[in-house]
Design a protein around this motif. Structure first.
Motif, PDB file in Angstrom:
ATOM      1  N   PHE A   6       0.841  -1.199   0.000  1.00 16.69           N
ATOM      2  CA  PHE A   6       0.000   0.000   0.000  1.00 16.69           C
ATOM      3  C   PHE A   6       0.877   1.250   0.000  1.00 16.69           C
ATOM      4  N   GLN A   9       2.525   1.726  -3.344  1.00 13.86           N
ATOM      5  CA  GLN A   9       1.572   2.179  -4.352  1.00 13.86           C
ATOM      6  C   GLN A   9       1.231   3.666  -4.163  1.00 13.86           C
ATOM      7  N   GLN A  10       1.053   4.055  -2.892  1.00 10.77           N
ATOM      8  CA  GLN A  10       0.752   5.470  -2.640  1.00 10.77           C
ATOM      9  C   GLN A  10       1.939   6.338  -3.023  1.00 10.77           C
ATOM     10  N   ASN A  13       1.722   6.693  -6.649  1.00  9.72           N
ATOM     11  CA  ASN A  13       0.624   7.612  -6.972  1.00  9.72           C
ATOM     12  C   ASN A  13       1.085   9.055  -6.808  1.00  9.72           C
ATOM     13  N   PRO A 140       0.124   0.898 -13.132  1.00  9.29           N
ATOM     14  CA  PRO A 140      -0.100   1.086 -14.571  1.00  9.29           C
ATOM     15  C   PRO A 140       1.121   1.658 -15.278  1.00  9.29           C
ATOM     16  N   ILE A 213      -5.991  12.558 -15.678  1.00 12.86           N
ATOM     17  CA  ILE A 213      -7.180  13.301 -15.224  1.00 12.86           C
ATOM     18  C   ILE A 213      -7.823  13.948 -16.442  1.00 12.86           C
ATOM     19  N   ARG A 216     -11.648  19.236 -18.803  1.00 14.56           N
ATOM     20  CA  ARG A 216     -13.049  19.664 -18.799  1.00 14.56           C
ATOM     21  C   ARG A 216     -13.098  21.123 -18.378  1.00 14.56           C
TER      22      ARG A 216
ATOM     23  N   TYR B 221     -14.706   5.709   2.468  1.00 13.06           N
ATOM     24  CA  TYR B 221     -13.767   6.786   2.160  1.00 13.06           C
ATOM     25  C   TYR B 221     -14.525   7.954   1.544  1.00 13.06           C
ATOM     26  N   PRO B 224     -12.758  14.910  -1.309  1.00 14.41           N
ATOM     27  CA  PRO B 224     -13.225  16.294  -1.345  1.00 14.41           C
ATOM     28  C   PRO B 224     -13.655  16.677  -2.756  1.00 14.41           C
ATOM     29  N   THR B 227     -11.525  16.863  -6.408  1.00 17.11           N
ATOM     30  CA  THR B 227     -10.499  15.835  -6.591  1.00 17.11           C
ATOM     31  C   THR B 227     -10.404  15.461  -8.062  1.00 17.11           C
ATOM     32  N   SER B 228      -9.195  15.422  -8.622  1.00 18.24           N
ATOM     33  CA  SER B 228      -9.106  14.915  -9.997  1.00 18.24           C
ATOM     34  C   SER B 228      -8.262  13.655 -10.088  1.00 18.24           C
ATOM     35  N   ASP B 229      -7.256  13.526  -9.229  1.00 17.30           N
ATOM     36  CA  ASP B 229      -6.459  12.305  -9.267  1.00 17.30           C
ATOM     37  C   ASP B 229      -6.992  11.340  -8.201  1.00 17.30           C
ATOM     38  N   SER B 231      -6.186   8.143  -7.822  1.00 11.87           N
ATOM     39  CA  SER B 231      -5.389   6.931  -7.643  1.00 11.87           C
ATOM     40  C   SER B 231      -5.244   6.555  -6.164  1.00 11.87           C
ATOM     41  N   THR B 232      -5.116   7.573  -5.292  1.00 18.70           N
ATOM     42  CA  THR B 232      -4.996   7.299  -3.858  1.00 18.70           C
ATOM     43  C   THR B 232      -6.204   6.519  -3.340  1.00 18.70           C
ATOM     44  N   TYR B 233      -7.391   6.971  -3.755  1.00 19.82           N
ATOM     45  CA  TYR B 233      -8.608   6.323  -3.268  1.00 19.82           C
ATOM     46  C   TYR B 233      -8.748   4.919  -3.851  1.00 19.82           C
ATOM     47  N   SER B 235      -6.288   2.965  -4.604  1.00 15.96           N
ATOM     48  CA  SER B 235      -5.383   2.115  -3.818  1.00 15.96           C
ATOM     49  C   SER B 235      -6.017   1.727  -2.488  1.00 15.96           C
ATOM     50  N   GLN B 236      -6.749   2.666  -1.891  1.00 14.19           N
ATOM     51  CA  GLN B 236      -7.414   2.352  -0.616  1.00 14.19           C
ATOM     52  C   GLN B 236      -8.506   1.303  -0.801  1.00 14.19           C
ATOM     53  N   GLN B 238      -8.556  -0.914  -3.087  1.00 13.88           N
ATOM     54  CA  GLN B 238      -7.857  -2.169  -3.327  1.00 13.88           C
ATOM     55  C   GLN B 238      -7.384  -2.774  -2.006  1.00 13.88           C
ATOM     56  N   ALA B 239      -6.835  -1.907  -1.136  1.00 13.78           N
ATOM     57  CA  ALA B 239      -6.319  -2.394   0.140  1.00 13.78           C
ATOM     58  C   ALA B 239      -7.439  -2.909   1.042  1.00 13.78           C
ATOM     59  N   ASP B 257     -12.724  10.301 -14.180  1.00 17.12           N
ATOM     60  CA  ASP B 257     -11.417  10.370 -13.507  1.00 17.12           C
ATOM     61  C   ASP B 257     -11.224   9.192 -12.556  1.00 17.12           C
ATOM     62  N   LEU B 265      -5.108   0.963 -12.463  1.00 12.69           N
ATOM     63  CA  LEU B 265      -4.493   0.141 -11.428  1.00 12.69           C
ATOM     64  C   LEU B 265      -4.901  -1.322 -11.537  1.00 12.69           C
TER      65      LEU B 265
END
Lengths: 288, 430
Positions: A6, A9-10, A13, A140, A213, A216, B221, B224, B227-229, B231-233, B235-236, B238-239, B257, B265
């Motif tokens: 984890f 991966q973070q 990220n 990825p 991302i 838009r 989870y 906010p 949010t545009s990226d 990937s953190t969420y 991963s969460q 997935q975890a 997004d 992932l």
């Protein structure tokens, strides 16, 4: 929350988001440092580059062609803006900044009229699919590719800045534009060139970023805010500063969202405030 | 995005005050259904004239796309069918509130006081809708809500003159999603929702549905706005390793997004996923189509449903808008227009409380949402669809694979009990 996979991966990220921020912030910091212009149209250049990149990538299925098309189109736009508008208010700070805000509004509205309101992302045919797998960790390829692009561009910029005559002029211009002008360099065209290069970097970021991302309406302000934070942390005009600032913000953003989600915005602006208090010129900035 | 948030304590205090007001209003009027002894129009003789409509929507600013779609749906109906029904001409004045509650209120006052409208429709966002509904009811003008999902609009802050006409409440739609997920044999779930009222309500609906059927939500989870990226969420999620993930967004870019990161992932083939109405809306399908074939979502709107009403609507919309398929926002505007047309057709010109009771006593058998009726708090009771992304005639469409009929907003509780709970938040999920 603290398992190695984890965490790894973070970290990835954060680094890949930081790579995107670097593509965005490096152009802004160069323009900022040399021209002393807070180019608030930088986000709009990113947006325009993103839309054009997505359209061309959808037509051709080739990311390289898309990036080139975006760079050319945004570069020409920036040239027109610099020669046709900015030159008339050179040296007057407030009109300069307001002008770039105006340009941003116009570009954003034109994008809305032309490309519509749907969020757009790169088509699969133009991205790199699949993931890297090392034991239990999968990541990825596309995001790894974004990191690679940022590293290559960062090294190229650093080399140009430190090893070439153009770089020397730009560095000198950042430090003292009066002297460099007095030495017979046509600083006006150096400004123009740098403005176009900055916009081109934004266009590269927009196209490649559209695989992570979506592009838009409204994206121009979002990315501009991140870029400003990175530039302020790194120091005006400093490419290494932009690199360090991007990695820092990317990592902080990723881990803060995972561990202290309620403070996710605070943790981006807090380091900026801290840097401004302790070292107002930024980590790598020089005293004015 | 700041304008969509209301801090929890303010909300609660406001909710309490308005709740008391609503109870008093209800007590004063007896059961709202029975309150209106509408004069049954005698055979062949109905009132004619003009129904003046004030339509408020954010057509500029951050919510411009959704706001414009909501207006497009309304206009489309009248363009296709003509704006005269049973001798009544429907005249619309559109006002832009840019998503700002103060502007909404100013525009609502202008529409009522200087334009003299008979009914105010909109706006889009929860806080703007609540502000306008409180004002219009105080001056005796009906307020119809085509899109706003705020639970309280038809619960704690309900009033006799406000009707949700083109959507369902935030928790209502997602409750059957939870029941469905548990019914599919999933034992554990993880949720990801936006961190403000709409997200809290959506996740609360799913969680209660899932747990009512014996499932367990192991992690929640919150992302906010802005949010545009993702990937953190991702991963969460997935975890967390749950059997199924439920993800809600309020529409726009977060849907694509999130999915971009989810697919990137490599979770596309390994993590079961259920999304809400708006995360898997047409904008997402247009952006990602082939990559998300077979993905599932839960919504009161399904553009791929096999029905004449939906077909007619989709064709008309596609003709007007470059072959696009209608999103939930367009559907909300269109549904409201077809509903107004239906009650005018039945009753001739009705305004004020008569218009409201004509709507709430009506059962819309073949609406684009399916069979819809209204409860005593003026909220829609109708079908919720589990939808699957499929390719139909070269376009990507949400096709219903399972239907929950007559879903109401009480999540299996009785109204009193439901409204005594605290409002939903991160810490209270029902």
């Amino acid at each position: 929350m603290f398992e190695p996979v984890f965490l790894a991966q973070q970290a990835l990220n954060g680094l890949s988001f930081g790579a995107l921020l670097f593509l965005l912030a490096s152009g802004l910091t160069l323009v900022f440092g040399l021209m002393r212009i807070v180019n608030l149209a930088h986000g709009a250049f990113y947006m325009l580059g993103g839309y054009i990149g997505v359209v061309i990538a959808t037509l051709t299925g080739n990311l390289l062609v898309a990036v080139i098309a975006a760079v050319v189109a945004v570069g020409i736009t920036a040239l027109v803006v610099e020669v046709g508008l900015l030159r008339f208010v050179r040296g007057q700070e407030l009109p300069e900044v307001l002008l770039t805000v105006g340009v941003s509004f116009v570009i954003a509205d034109l994008c809305l009229a032309i490309f519509g309101g749907d969020p757009r992302t790169l088509p699969v045919s133009a991205t790199i699919t699949g993931s890297l797998t090392i034991g239990p960790l999968t990541y990825p390829w596309y995001r790894i590719f974004v990191m690679a692009v940022a590293i290559v561009i960062g090294i190229a910029l650093a080399l140009v800045q430190s090893r070439t005559r153009v770089g020397a002029i730009v560095r000198a211009g950042v430090d003292d534009r009066e002297i460099i002008a007095a030495m017979g360099v046509n600083i006006r065209w150096v400004f123009t060139g740098m403005f176009v290069v900055g916009a081109a970097l934004a266009a590269i970021g927009g196209t490649i970023g559209a695989g992570m991302i979506s592009v838009r309406p409204g994206i121009q302000d979002e990315v501009l805010l991140y870029a400003l934070v990175v530039v302020i942390i790194g120091g005006l005009g400093s490419v290494p500063g932009a690199a360090v600032g991007s990695v820092l913000i990317g990592l902080i953003d990723a881990f803060a969202k995972a561990w202290i989600p309620d403070l996710a915005y605070f943790t981006i602006f807090a380091p900026m405030a801290l840097v401004l208090v302790l070292r107002p010129t930024g980590l790598f900035g020089k005293a004015a | 995005m700041k304008s969509m948030k209301t801090s929890a304590p303010v909300r609660r205090a406001g909710a309490a005050a308005l709740g008391v007001a609503a109870v008093l209003a209800l007590a004063a009027c007896a059961p709202p259904g029975a309150a209106q002894p509408s004069e049954a129009p005698t055979e062949g003789e109905t009132a004619t004239g003009t129904l003046k409509v004030g339509y408020i929507s954010p057509i500029t600013g951050n919510f411009a796309i959704a706001g414009q779609e909501m207006v497009d749906g309304w206009n489309l109906y009248w363009e296709v069918n003509g704006n005269e029904v049973n001798g009544v001409t429907v005249e619309t004045i559109v006002e832009d509130d840019a998503g700002n509650p103060e502007t909404s209120l100013t525009k609502a006052k202008k529409l009522v006081e200087s334009d003299g409208v008979d009914v105010v429709i909109g706006p889009l966002l929860a806080n703007t809708a609540l502000a306008v509904a409180a004002y219009t009811s105080s001056v005796g003008i009906p307020s119809l809500q085509p899109v706003a999902a705020a639970d309280d609009l038809t619960q704690r802050q309900a009033n006799d003159l406000t009707v949700r006409t083109g959507s369902q409440s935030g928790s209502q739609t997602n409750f059957p999603g939870g029941q469905w997920a548990a019914g599919e044999g999933h034992k554990t779930a993880v949720t990801l929702c936006p961190d403000y009222a709409f997200g809290w309500e959506s996740c609360a609906g799913f969680k209660q549905g899932f747990e009512s059927e014996g499932g367990e939500v192991v992690a929640q989870y919150w992302f906010p706005n802005g949010t545009s990226d993702f990937s953190t969420y991702v991963s969460q999620i997935q975890a967390a390793g749950a059997d199924i993930a439920f993800v809600a967004t309020a529409g726009g870019a977060p849907g694509p997004d999130f999915l971009r990161s989810f697919l990137g992932l490599g979770l596309g083939g390994s993590q079961e996923l259920l999304m809400n109405c708006c995360g898997m809306d047409q904008a997402t399908l247009r952006a990602l189509g082939p990559e998300i074939e077979g993905f599932k979502s839960v919504s009161y709107w399904a553009e791929g449903r096999d029905s004449d009403a939906v077909r007619e609507f989709s064709e008309a919309y596609g003709e007007a808008y470059e072959g696009k398929l209608p999103s939930a926002n367009v559907a909300g505007g269109y549904m409201t227009a077809s509903l107004v047309a239906a009650v005018l057709d039945e009753n001739g010109l009705v305004t004020g409380e008569e218009l409201v009771s004509a709507i709430t006593e009506y059962t819309f058998e073949d609406s684009i949402f399916g069979r819809v009726s209204w409860d005593e708090f003026n909220n829609t009771v109708g079908p919720v669809y589990i939808r699957e992304v499929q390719e139909v005639d070269g376009k990507w469409v949400n096709v219903p694979i399972e239907t929950f009929e007559d879903v109401d907003q009480w999540l299996g509780k009785d109204p009193e009990e439901a409204m005594q709970q605290p409002t939903y938040s991160q810490s209270f999920q029902g």
